[in-house]
Write an enzyme that holds these catalytic residues in place. Structure first.
Site, PDB file in Angstrom:
ATOM      1  N   ARG A 264       0.838  -1.200   0.000  1.00 33.30           N
ATOM      2  CA  ARG A 264       0.000   0.000   0.000  1.00 33.30           C
ATOM      3  C   ARG A 264       0.871   1.247   0.000  1.00 33.30           C
ATOM      4  O   ARG A 264       1.852   1.326   0.734  1.00 33.30           O
ATOM      5  CB  ARG A 264      -0.904   0.010   1.240  1.00 33.30           C
ATOM      6  CG  ARG A 264      -1.820  -1.201   1.257  1.00 33.30           C
ATOM      7  CD  ARG A 264      -2.806  -1.172   2.403  1.00 33.30           C
ATOM      8  NE  ARG A 264      -3.623  -2.400   2.345  1.00 33.30           N
ATOM      9  CZ  ARG A 264      -4.574  -2.702   3.211  1.00 33.30           C
ATOM     10  NH1 ARG A 264      -4.855  -1.866   4.209  1.00 33.30           N
ATOM     11  NH2 ARG A 264      -5.256  -3.825   3.089  1.00 33.30           N
ATOM     12  N   GLU A 351      -6.366  -1.408  15.240  1.00 32.40           N
ATOM     13  CA  GLU A 351      -7.019  -2.315  14.296  1.00 32.40           C
ATOM     14  C   GLU A 351      -6.091  -3.467  13.899  1.00 32.40           C
ATOM     15  O   GLU A 351      -4.940  -3.252  13.542  1.00 32.40           O
ATOM     16  CB  GLU A 351      -7.418  -1.529  13.044  1.00 32.40           C
ATOM     17  CG  GLU A 351      -8.037  -2.405  11.968  1.00 32.40           C
ATOM     18  CD  GLU A 351      -8.104  -1.713  10.603  1.00 32.40           C
ATOM     19  OE1 GLU A 351      -8.080  -0.474  10.558  1.00 32.40           O
ATOM     20  OE2 GLU A 351      -8.169  -2.432   9.593  1.00 32.40           O
ATOM     21  N   SER A 354     -10.360  -6.347   9.814  1.00 28.30           N
ATOM     22  CA  SER A 354     -11.494  -5.599   9.310  1.00 28.30           C
ATOM     23  C   SER A 354     -12.364  -6.599   8.562  1.00 28.30           C
ATOM     24  O   SER A 354     -11.910  -7.204   7.600  1.00 28.30           O
ATOM     25  CB  SER A 354     -10.964  -4.522   8.355  1.00 28.30           C
ATOM     26  OG  SER A 354     -11.835  -3.442   8.301  1.00 28.30           O
ATOM     27  N   ARG A 393       0.862  -6.918  12.437  1.00 24.15           N
ATOM     28  CA  ARG A 393       0.221  -6.315  13.603  1.00 24.15           C
ATOM     29  C   ARG A 393       0.013  -7.351  14.707  1.00 24.15           C
ATOM     30  O   ARG A 393       0.056  -7.019  15.892  1.00 24.15           O
ATOM     31  CB  ARG A 393      -1.104  -5.661  13.207  1.00 24.15           C
ATOM     32  CG  ARG A 393      -0.883  -4.386  12.391  1.00 24.15           C
ATOM     33  CD  ARG A 393      -2.152  -3.592  12.158  1.00 24.15           C
ATOM     34  NE  ARG A 393      -1.850  -2.384  11.380  1.00 24.15           N
ATOM     35  CZ  ARG A 393      -2.752  -1.473  11.053  1.00 24.15           C
ATOM     36  NH1 ARG A 393      -4.014  -1.623  11.431  1.00 24.15           N
ATOM     37  NH2 ARG A 393      -2.401  -0.399  10.365  1.00 24.15           N
TER      38      ARG A 393
END
Length: 423
Positions: A264, A351, A354, A393
RNA sequence: GGAGAGGUGGCCGAGUGGCUUAAGGUGCACGCCUGGAACGCGUGUGUACGCAAGUACCGUGAGUUCGAAUCUCACCCUCUCCGCCA
């Protein structure tokens, strides 16, 4: 993408729902104008084509009969008709392009259970699991742990590639791999997903079907001189597996688990999360993707969320689940749950997954259908996906939550088998 | 990168300018036949837009023509051989 007819017949609703997302709806008036013009032109040009088709058959017959002169007259007449058709077709094509541009940039309608809000501060917490761990010492953020243990090297990563890259060494790399294998084994062996390893580069048609294009090209890395992009998530290749196909109802739901790197550009997030592994140009993720019938997708979202949660539960990591508000919702989603893991080193929830339902929004863009048992007409499937989980993460969450007073990091019980292989 | 072959319905496969409304086969669905099945026979069998009439779709896009699956050009993909390569 929404159905053209639906927008036409529910213009005010579409405007209102765009408004809930904080999106200007003025382009929808332009939609109406073009849509009306399109229908008028279509009627006109189709009538002309009908005349031409009929005349063509007549010409064929006349030519083989005694009235050849009549054929010549008709050909002359059709020459003019064809010219008109060509002009109208050109005009129609322009309008179609204009309509397409608008329709492809209208977001999905948010579900009525989605709270109305402007940004992530308006998201609603729906549940918590576990408790914040208690430390007898001040817990460090993972970037300090990583540098102290010499297992994460941001400086050398910057030398290799620049900001927002990382270099994992030794234990961090091993832990990353253990987490990946654990997640894949859990989803394939216990949660019923089929593992799939897709291409990491996809073409623009694929990016368009899932909704990254045409609106969010700036978020993607593109390969120069090729119609290829680095995938920002496995959602893109995996959802596109069945693009332009019709599935059998008896095969639904189809559930895939896919481990891939993700790339990204993080355009527009300058200065945000510049430390640590949180926001990287490249990271790995195990993604869960489902294809379901329209009747079951709402329930399948809850099951998908539970599957993603199961990873954190088995790892013993405290987290909460939030429902994204209308303003924080992604372009293609009708409803999204975020799972936020507790990071003691930063005293914050972040987060880590998702989970979204897209209804038929992506299926329409990608023409992904299924044939209901015993019925003639096919319908669009519903697509869903969720992280299960973002590996980087999860790695940093394990580091921060399992850190010991002596600066070392304990291995979660459930990962122990993944550290046992020795030669 | 070079040379060649090819891309037609769920699948196989015919089709070099107009009775093509894409032949024929196969698969699938339903019906008949049967004690039940196989065989046989019959019927049906894509998608999008549209209330419908209709229009479009033979890899994609452009062109020629009154008319294109069929002719021309460009591109994409698949296969074979050569070269290069992990």
């Amino acid at each position: 993408m929404l159905e053209l007819r639906f927008i036409r017949e529910n213009l005010d609703l579409v405007k209102e729902k765009c408004g809930r997302r904080g999106m200007a709806a003025d382009r929808l008036d332009e939609f109406s104008r073009l849509d009306h013009k399109r229908l008028a032109l279509l009627t006109e040009v189709e009538a002309l084509k009908n005349i031409r088709n009929t005349a063509s058959k007549d010409i064929a017959m006349l030519k083989s009969g005694p009235e050849k002169a009549k054929a010549d007259a008709l050909i002359l007449e059709m020459r003019e008709t064809s010219r008109k058709i060509k002009d109208l077709d050109t005009e129609l094509a322009d309008i179609q392009i204009g309509l397409q541009e608008i329709v492809m940039t209208i977001p999905n309608l948010c579900d009525d259970s989605v709270p109305v809000g402007r940004n992530d501060s308006d998201n609603i917490e729906v549940k918590q699991w576990g408790e914040k761990p208690v430390f007898s010492f001040p817990p460090k953020p993972h970037w300090e742990l990583g540098e102290d243990l010499r297992i994460i090297d941001f400086e050398r990563a910057a030398k290799l590639s620049g900001a927002r890259f990382s270099l994992l060494t030794g234990f961090a790399s091993r832990l990353d791999r253990a987490l990946t294998n654990f997640m894949l084994d859990l989803h394939t062996q216990r949660n019923g997903y089929t593992e799939v390893l897709p291409p990491f580069l996809v073409n623009s048609a694929s990016m368009t079907a899932t909704g990254q294009l045409p609106k969010f090209e700036a978020d993607l890395f593109k390969i120069k001189d090729w119609d290829l992009y680095l995938i920002p998530t496995a959602e893109v290749p995996v959802t596109n597996i069945f693009r332009d196909e019709t599935l059998d109802e008896k095969d639904l739901p189809i559930k895939f688990a896919s481990f891939t790197p993700c790339f990204r550009s993080e355009a527009g997030s300058y200065g945000k999360d510049t430390r640590g592994l949180i926001r990287q140009h490249q990271f790995t993720k195990v993604e869960l993707v489902k294809f379901t019938t329209p009747e079951t997708s709402t329930r399948e979202l809850e099951l998908l969320l539970a599957d993603a949660e199961s990873v954190l539960q088995l790892l013993g990591l405290h987290y909460r689940v939030v429902t994204l508000c209308s303003g924080d919702l992604g372009f293609s989603a009708t409803k999204t749950y975020d799972i936020e893991v507790w990071l003691p080193g930063q005293q914050a929830y972040r987060e880590i997954s998702s989970c979204s339902n897209f209804l038929d929004f992506q299926a329409r863009r990608g023409s992904i259908r299924y044939r209901p048992e015993g019925q003639k007409k096919s319908r669009l499937v519903h697509t869903l996906n969720g992280s299960g989980l973002a590996v980087g993460r999860t790695l940093l969450a394990v580091m921060e939550n399992y850190q010991q007073e002596d600066g070392s990091i304990a291995v979660p019980k459930v990962l122990e088998p993944y550290f046992e292989t020795r030669f």
